[in-house]
Motif scaffolding. Structure first.
Motif, PDB file in Angstrom:
ATOM      1  N   GLU A   1      20.325  -2.808   0.877  1.00  0.00           N
ATOM      2  CA  GLU A   1      21.518  -2.689   0.039  1.00  0.00           C
ATOM      3  C   GLU A   1      21.187  -2.756  -1.455  1.00  0.00           C
ATOM      4  O   GLU A   1      21.755  -2.026  -2.260  1.00  0.00           O
ATOM      5  N   SER A   2      20.223  -3.604  -1.813  1.00  0.00           N
ATOM      6  CA  SER A   2      20.022  -3.883  -3.242  1.00  0.00           C
ATOM      7  C   SER A   2      18.689  -3.414  -3.812  1.00  0.00           C
ATOM      8  O   SER A   2      18.554  -3.307  -5.035  1.00  0.00           O
ATOM      9  N   HIS A   3      17.708  -3.163  -2.971  1.00  0.00           N
ATOM     10  CA  HIS A   3      16.369  -2.867  -3.499  1.00  0.00           C
ATOM     11  C   HIS A   3      15.709  -1.705  -2.766  1.00  0.00           C
ATOM     12  O   HIS A   3      14.476  -1.663  -2.646  1.00  0.00           O
ATOM     13  N   ALA A   4      16.516  -0.771  -2.309  1.00  0.00           N
ATOM     14  CA  ALA A   4      15.951   0.357  -1.553  1.00  0.00           C
ATOM     15  C   ALA A   4      15.098   1.255  -2.441  1.00  0.00           C
ATOM     16  O   ALA A   4      14.372   2.115  -1.944  1.00  0.00           O
TER      17      ALA A   4
ATOM     18  N   CYS B   1      12.903  -3.807  13.805  1.00  0.00           N
ATOM     19  CA  CYS B   1      13.517  -4.219  12.535  1.00  0.00           C
ATOM     20  C   CYS B   1      12.989  -3.366  11.388  1.00  0.00           C
ATOM     21  O   CYS B   1      13.749  -2.882  10.544  1.00  0.00           O
ATOM     22  N   LEU B   2      11.670  -3.211  11.367  1.00  0.00           N
ATOM     23  CA  LEU B   2      11.069  -2.505  10.230  1.00  0.00           C
ATOM     24  C   LEU B   2      11.435  -1.025  10.235  1.00  0.00           C
ATOM     25  O   LEU B   2      11.419  -0.380   9.184  1.00  0.00           O
ATOM     26  N   ASP B   3      11.779  -0.488  11.396  1.00  0.00           N
ATOM     27  CA  ASP B   3      12.260   0.895  11.448  1.00  0.00           C
ATOM     28  C   ASP B   3      13.528   1.070  10.621  1.00  0.00           C
ATOM     29  O   ASP B   3      13.823   2.161  10.135  1.00  0.00           O
ATOM     30  N   ARG B   4      14.289  -0.007  10.481  1.00  0.00           N
ATOM     31  CA  ARG B   4      15.547   0.066   9.700  1.00  0.00           C
ATOM     32  C   ARG B   4      15.315  -0.087   8.205  1.00  0.00           C
ATOM     33  O   ARG B   4      16.195   0.213   7.403  1.00  0.00           O
ATOM     34  N   LEU B   5      14.165  -0.617   7.836  1.00  0.00           N
ATOM     35  CA  LEU B   5      13.906  -0.906   6.425  1.00  0.00           C
ATOM     36  C   LEU B   5      13.710   0.406   5.661  1.00  0.00           C
ATOM     37  O   LEU B   5      12.895   1.243   6.071  1.00  0.00           O
ATOM     38  N   LEU B   6      14.428   0.560   4.566  1.00  0.00           N
ATOM     39  CA  LEU B   6      14.368   1.815   3.812  1.00  0.00           C
ATOM     40  C   LEU B   6      13.147   1.896   2.904  1.00  0.00           C
ATOM     41  O   LEU B   6      12.848   2.946   2.354  1.00  0.00           O
ATOM     42  N   VAL B   7      12.468   0.773   2.726  1.00  0.00           N
ATOM     43  CA  VAL B   7      11.291   0.724   1.849  1.00  0.00           C
ATOM     44  C   VAL B   7      10.033   0.752   2.735  1.00  0.00           C
ATOM     45  O   VAL B   7       9.966   0.013   3.722  1.00  0.00           O
ATOM     46  N   PRO B   8       9.040   1.584   2.384  1.00  0.00           N
ATOM     47  CA  PRO B   8       7.803   1.583   3.185  1.00  0.00           C
ATOM     48  C   PRO B   8       7.192   0.182   3.238  1.00  0.00           C
ATOM     49  O   PRO B   8       7.043  -0.474   2.210  1.00  0.00           O
ATOM     50  N   CYS B   9       6.874  -0.268   4.439  1.00  0.00           N
ATOM     51  CA  CYS B   9       6.461  -1.656   4.609  1.00  0.00           C
ATOM     52  C   CYS B   9       5.013  -1.751   5.085  1.00  0.00           C
ATOM     53  O   CYS B   9       4.576  -0.973   5.938  1.00  0.00           O
ATOM     54  N   HIS B  10       4.288  -2.703   4.525  1.00  0.00           N
ATOM     55  CA  HIS B  10       2.896  -2.953   4.912  1.00  0.00           C
ATOM     56  C   HIS B  10       2.747  -4.435   5.221  1.00  0.00           C
ATOM     57  O   HIS B  10       3.459  -5.267   4.666  1.00  0.00           O
TER      58      HIS B  10
ATOM     59  N   VAL C   1      11.305 -10.089  -5.276  1.00  0.00           N
ATOM     60  CA  VAL C   1      11.302  -8.739  -5.833  1.00  0.00           C
ATOM     61  C   VAL C   1      10.357  -8.776  -7.026  1.00  0.00           C
ATOM     62  O   VAL C   1      10.541  -9.583  -7.941  1.00  0.00           O
ATOM     63  N   VAL C   2       9.344  -7.937  -7.007  1.00  0.00           N
ATOM     64  CA  VAL C   2       8.297  -7.975  -8.031  1.00  0.00           C
ATOM     65  C   VAL C   2       8.399  -6.718  -8.888  1.00  0.00           C
ATOM     66  O   VAL C   2       8.401  -5.599  -8.360  1.00  0.00           O
ATOM     67  N   LEU C   3       8.499  -6.932 -10.189  1.00  0.00           N
ATOM     68  CA  LEU C   3       8.555  -5.826 -11.147  1.00  0.00           C
ATOM     69  C   LEU C   3       7.216  -5.764 -11.859  1.00  0.00           C
ATOM     70  O   LEU C   3       6.804  -6.744 -12.498  1.00  0.00           O
TER      71      LEU C   3
END
Ligand SMILES: [Fe+2]
Length: 265
Positions: A21-24, A50-59, A223-225
């Motif tokens: 919702e906030s960090h895609a 779960c990770l299939d639902r995550l919109l951000v590529p996950c490692h 969240v890392v900038l």
């Protein structure tokens, strides 16, 4: 299934909902290990769903509660070096993300043996002009929590890793998991940070003890900038449901007149 009275799957799903919702727009998500509590196959299956639902590529990195073989069976895309350790280098817009394997079989204590260090050295040498960001499960130093310090990366490996990294001036930050607490600082000139876990936490208690003091403090993700000249780590309590309001004394006065139950509703 609950762990220490909390539902890790529900909490992970809540974290994923929050990120979606906030960090895609994030370039990448990294989970720093302990992907299952007891390396159960069904836990890895649930994680994969779960990770299939995550919109951000996950490692992923693995933690002391994980098992390499079971993890690989259910998450076959997880990286591996030529020795079979779950290590990989990920190219990002900010530089190289080095996902390191600090797990030693049969013990919760961390390790970072010569074979793993040699891999890291080769990778760092191959990309001398890129900024480098390290991700581990165990920290390579003590933090003052005795029971956790006993299961950090073992001393001789931590020292050797530190000496290896001393030779590089492009290591920007070390991210790790394992501690279930928010803390940050620097080690041998390298800034580091970690955060609370998505399920249970470790209470802040400096009294010497062999027992890890667990707690139900709230879960979080970070969240890392990252820019070329700065790195900012925000920590987000994604289950927090306390009131939000515009800061400013007159708004506060107005808000304060309202029954909090109405605001929460
Ligand atoms: Fe751990």
């Amino acid at each position: 299934m609950k762990i220490y009275g909390l539902d890790p799957l529900a909490r992970l799903n809540a974290a994923i909902d929050s990120v979606n919702e906030s960090h895609a727009d994030a370039e990448v998500c990294v989970i720093t290990g302990d992907l299952a509590h007891s390396a159960q196959p069904e836990a890895y299956k649930a994680l994969a769903e779960c990770l299939d639902r995550l919109l951000v590529p996950c490692h992923l990195t693995m933690g002391n509660h994980d098992d390499r073989a079971v993890l690989r069976r259910h998450l076959p895309d997880i990286g591996a070096d030529s020795n079979g350790f779950v290590q990989s280098r990920l190219q990002t817009a900010a530089g190289g993300f080095y996902l390191l394997d600090t797990v030693q079989d049969e013990t919760h204590q961390g390790a970072y043996c010569k074979a793993r260090r040699d891999w890291l050295q080769r990778e760092l040498d191959a990309f001398p002009n890129d900024d480098a960001f390290l991700f581990t499960h165990h920290p390579p130093f003590k933090v003052g929590l005795e029971a956790m310090d006993k299961i950090a990366i073992r001393n001789e490996d931590a020292l050797a890793l530190g000496e290896l990294l001393d030779a590089y001036d492009n290591i920007r930050h070390l991210f790790f998991g394992h501690l279930h607490r928010p803390l940050s600082g620097s080690w041998r000139g390298i800034s580091f940070s970690t955060l609370r876990a998505t399920n249970h936490q470790v209470w802040l208690d400096f009294h010497p003890s062999d027992i890890i003091a667990g707690s139900h403090e709230p879960p979080a993700y970070s969240v890392v900038l990252i820019d070329s000249d700065q790195l900012v780590v925000h920590t987000h309590d994604f289950l927090d449901s306390s009131p939000r309001f515009a800061l400013g004394h007159w708004q506060w006065d107005e808000w304060n007149k309202v029954d909090p139950r109405e605001i929460r509703a």
